[in-house]
Design a protein around this motif. Structure first.
Motif, PDB file in Angstrom:
ATOM      1  N   ALA A 120      -3.027   3.607  -3.466  1.00  0.00           N
ATOM      2  CA  ALA A 120      -2.846   2.373  -4.502  1.00  0.00           C
ATOM      3  C   ALA A 120      -2.283   1.107  -3.679  1.00  0.00           C
ATOM      4  O   ALA A 120      -1.561   1.379  -2.769  1.00  0.00           O
ATOM      5  CB  ALA A 120      -2.074   2.623  -5.690  1.00  0.00           C
ATOM      6  N   THR A 141       0.578  -1.252  -0.096  1.00  0.00           N
ATOM      7  CA  THR A 141      -0.014  -0.067  -0.131  1.00  0.00           C
ATOM      8  C   THR A 141       0.821   1.077  -0.091  1.00  0.00           C
ATOM      9  O   THR A 141       1.665   1.428   0.738  1.00  0.00           O
ATOM     10  CB  THR A 141      -0.925  -0.128   1.159  1.00  0.00           C
ATOM     11  OG1 THR A 141      -1.824  -1.432   1.276  1.00  0.00           O
ATOM     12  CG2 THR A 141      -1.884   1.166   1.245  1.00  0.00           C
ATOM     13  N   SER A 196      -7.081   1.135  -6.280  1.00  0.00           N
ATOM     14  CA  SER A 196      -7.006   2.611  -5.902  1.00  0.00           C
ATOM     15  C   SER A 196      -7.826   3.398  -5.565  1.00  0.00           C
ATOM     16  O   SER A 196      -9.159   3.200  -6.063  1.00  0.00           O
ATOM     17  CB  SER A 196      -6.035   3.012  -7.203  1.00  0.00           C
ATOM     18  OG  SER A 196      -6.769   3.433  -8.329  1.00  0.00           O
ATOM     19  N   ALA A 221       1.563   8.105 -11.594  1.00  0.00           N
ATOM     20  CA  ALA A 221       1.179   6.715 -11.051  1.00  0.00           C
ATOM     21  C   ALA A 221       2.311   5.753 -11.583  1.00  0.00           C
ATOM     22  O   ALA A 221       2.693   5.852 -12.873  1.00  0.00           O
ATOM     23  CB  ALA A 221      -0.141   6.307 -11.423  1.00  0.00           C
ATOM     24  N   TYR A 248       1.781   5.664  -5.954  1.00  0.00           N
ATOM     25  CA  TYR A 248       1.863   7.109  -6.411  1.00  0.00           C
ATOM     26  C   TYR A 248       2.840   7.915  -5.866  1.00  0.00           C
ATOM     27  O   TYR A 248       3.411   7.450  -4.850  1.00  0.00           O
ATOM     28  CB  TYR A 248       0.474   7.882  -5.945  1.00  0.00           C
ATOM     29  CG  TYR A 248      -0.790   7.139  -6.739  1.00  0.00           C
ATOM     30  CD1 TYR A 248      -0.956   6.984  -8.146  1.00  0.00           C
ATOM     31  CD2 TYR A 248      -1.515   6.471  -5.991  1.00  0.00           C
ATOM     32  CE1 TYR A 248      -1.818   6.341  -8.643  1.00  0.00           C
ATOM     33  CE2 TYR A 248      -2.818   5.752  -6.331  1.00  0.00           C
ATOM     34  CZ  TYR A 248      -3.046   6.008  -7.835  1.00  0.00           C
ATOM     35  OH  TYR A 248      -4.219   5.176  -8.244  1.00  0.00           O
ATOM     36  N   HIS A 285      -2.243  -2.712 -13.098  1.00  0.00           N
ATOM     37  CA  HIS A 285      -2.596  -1.853 -12.308  1.00  0.00           C
ATOM     38  C   HIS A 285      -1.761  -0.933 -11.650  1.00  0.00           C
ATOM     39  O   HIS A 285      -0.348  -1.120 -11.681  1.00  0.00           O
ATOM     40  CB  HIS A 285      -2.997  -3.079 -10.870  1.00  0.00           C
ATOM     41  CG  HIS A 285      -1.681  -3.946 -10.747  1.00  0.00           C
ATOM     42  ND1 HIS A 285      -1.455  -5.152 -11.216  1.00  0.00           N
ATOM     43  CD2 HIS A 285      -0.657  -3.676  -9.916  1.00  0.00           C
ATOM     44  CE1 HIS A 285      -0.316  -5.712 -10.700  1.00  0.00           C
ATOM     45  NE2 HIS A 285      -0.088  -4.809  -9.754  1.00  0.00           N
ATOM     46  N   ASP A 286      -2.331  -0.123 -10.824  1.00  0.00           N
ATOM     47  CA  ASP A 286      -1.587   0.922 -10.143  1.00  0.00           C
ATOM     48  C   ASP A 286      -0.843   0.602  -8.878  1.00  0.00           C
ATOM     49  O   ASP A 286      -1.250  -0.148  -8.127  1.00  0.00           O
ATOM     50  CB  ASP A 286      -2.383   2.252  -9.882  1.00  0.00           C
ATOM     51  CG  ASP A 286      -2.812   3.017 -10.766  1.00  0.00           C
ATOM     52  OD1 ASP A 286      -2.716   2.512 -12.196  1.00  0.00           O
ATOM     53  OD2 ASP A 286      -3.810   3.922 -10.548  1.00  0.00           O
ATOM     54  N   ASN A 291     -12.154   5.859  -8.190  1.00  0.00           N
ATOM     55  CA  ASN A 291     -11.437   4.658  -7.603  1.00  0.00           C
ATOM     56  C   ASN A 291     -11.229   3.821  -8.902  1.00  0.00           C
ATOM     57  O   ASN A 291     -12.115   3.843  -9.727  1.00  0.00           O
ATOM     58  CB  ASN A 291     -11.958   4.161  -6.414  1.00  0.00           C
ATOM     59  CG  ASN A 291     -13.441   3.575  -6.637  1.00  0.00           C
ATOM     60  OD1 ASN A 291     -14.164   4.072  -6.726  1.00  0.00           O
ATOM     61  ND2 ASN A 291     -13.396   2.180  -6.631  1.00  0.00           N
TER      62      ASN A 291
END
Length: 493
Positions: free
Chosen positions: A209, A197, A214, A248, A240, A236-237, A227
């Motif tokens: 994210a 995370t 996210s 990102a 950030y 996928h993210d 989101n």
């Protein structure tokens, strides 16, 4: 695809990362501060000018309350240091206690420790706590940023809900008062853990994210702005980086087939403004800066091999900076895993408006040469612009920008030469002393190591805070030093 929870800092004791600095242990007598009596600044400070020319922005610009803070420091009336914060952590057990966040305002030094955030008064005195905010669970991810009006955000584990190790609550905190401004449950965050995370702040927005999803929130109201959840997409993210913009890191594929791209997002909508595809074969990517956009990549190695700079307007590559001989320290914090968000954390480098400052690898061989150096690179060209050399046994660490200057921490390794905070103008090569002090002898090695401690400088004060706290097995009931702050003896509080 199903994932079980990773090792939790609550349910499992993780091994402690032991790091040594051979031959670099200094001996000091003072436990707090040294009053440095020097006749002639030439003993400590070398000033030279005219080497390069360029604009240096030393004028503070008034910021909006929700902008990410960018204070400009001035030299204090006296560089002689005095302790303004000192807190000792007690009741330690056999399990390490993690303190992943350290933030300072003009009034408060705040620390995220285990399942709480504490604020200590910044004024001469000892262990003067101003407030304590008890959290629902342990801290999972922290933002490195603070708003102009003194707010920051963290992700925490919720109360025991049967979802072992899940981190699905985000809250915004006023650091001056300790007041929780809002708290939200992150949507579809069943696979958000302390290991994956990441949280970032940009103007008016908090973004999080966790690989499989996210979310972004309005900073003032806590209203959800946008989101995403991972459905059938292979991308996928991962995290950030914030500040003046929002970048990102997007991860695609799995295992040996992993690829990366970087996207600049509209913080309010999540809309992609541009994309940059990272070359195949890169094993890892960090985002130390969003504006200017800077990537730290691990190309065929397990450590950062290159920095890439991008055009903030369109994402096109501007320059490549090889990192052979340098130590940007991306993701190298003394936790037993990628805990608390690592995408935007590179503790051996600082990114300014048009220069990148990177510390070199430490010289452990020739003791007559500087312990290390800091090199300033041109963001657009990738070329070396200037160098700041440490001294034998005195490591130098980049702390933060100061307008276009750089704030540097210089370690002390003996009883004679104190530790120092200095301001360096890389265009004129002018060095200005801000603070002179000594750290406690038994704690100096760990507090001075950017891999093991947070080193901060804000509004005329330097702060050193342990990230991992363990009890002393010789004196198991004794508290240990958690954080110490030093300000100018001539600074009015």
């Amino acid at each position: 695809m199903s994932f079980g929870p990773p090792p939790s800092m609550i349910t499992q004791s993780a091994p402690t990362v032991e790091r040594s600095r051979a031959g670099r242990r200094r001996r000091v007598i003072a436990v707090v501060v040294v009053a440095v009596l020097l006749v002639g600044a030439g003993l400590l400070w070398h000033h030279s000018g005219g080497r390069t020319k360029g604009r240096t922005d030393t004028t503070a610009v008034k910021q909006a309350p929700d902008a990410i803070r960018a204070t400009v420091e001035k030299a204090p009336e006296s560089p002689e240091g005095q302790v303004v914060v000192q807190h000792n952590e007690g009741n330690l057990t056999d399990k390490p206690r993690y303190a992943p966040g350290t933030w300072a305002t003009g009034k408060i030094l705040a620390r995220a420790v285990a399942h709480r955030i504490e604020g200590y008064k910044i004024e001469p005195g000892y262990d003067d706590m101003a407030w304590k905010l008890q959290l629902d669970g342990h801290v999972c991810a922290v933002s490195r940023d603070v708003t102009a009006d003194g707010r920051t955000a963290v992700v925490v584990q919720p109360p025991d809900s049967g979802k072992k190790g899940v981190c699905d609550e985000v809250l915004l905190v006023d650091l001056d008062t300790g007041k929780k401004l809002w708290q939200k449950k992150m949507p579809a965050a069943d696979f958000a853990y302390v290991t994956n995370t990441n949280i970032a702040l940009t103007k008016g927005v908090v973004a999080i994210a966790w690989d499989l999803g996210s979310v972004a929130y309005d900073m003032d109201s806590g209203r959800r702005l946008w989101n995403t959840t991972l459905a059938t997409s292979q991308c996928h993210d991962s995290g950030y980086t914030g500040g003046r913009a929002l970048l990102a890191l997007v991860t695609c594929g799995q295992a040996d087939d992993t690829t990366y791209r970087v996207e600049r997002l509209d913080p309010r909508t999540g809309r992609v403004l541009w994309r940059y595809a990272v070359s195949r074969g890169v094993q890892g990517v960090y985002l130390p800066s969003a504006d200017p956009p800077v990537l730290a990549v691990e190309a065929g190695d397990s450590e950062v091999t290159d920095l890439l700079t991008l055009d903030p307007k369109n994402g096109k590559r501007l320059a490549t900076l090889p990192m052979h001989g340098y130590d940007p320290k991306c993701g190298e914090e003394a936790y037993p895993g990628p805990f608390f968000g690592v995408v935007d954390k590179c503790d051996g480098m600082v990114v300014g408006r048009d220069r990148i400052f990177v510390m070199s690898k430490e010289n452990n061989g020739d003791l007559e040469k500087p312990a290390d150096r800091i090199t300033a690179f041109d963001v657009g060209k990738g070329t070396k612009a200037a160098e700041f050399e440490g001294r034998p046994f005195q490591l130098v660490v980049p702390v933060r920008t100061n307008g276009d200057d750089l704030i540097i921490y210089r370690r002390s390794m003996d009883d004679v030469r104190p530790s120092a905070i200095v301001d360096w103008n890389s265009r004129t090569d002018k060095e200005t002393p801000y603070l002179l002090f000594q750290l406690p002898e038994d704690d100096e090695g760990e507090l001075s190591d950017p891999e093991r401690s947070d080193i901060r400088y804000e509004q005329g004060r330097a702060f050193f805070a342990r990230r991992v706290m363990e009890r002393d097995y010789i004196h198991p009931k004794s508290p240990i030093l958690s954080v110490i702050g030093v300000g100018s003896a001539g600074l009015k509080h």
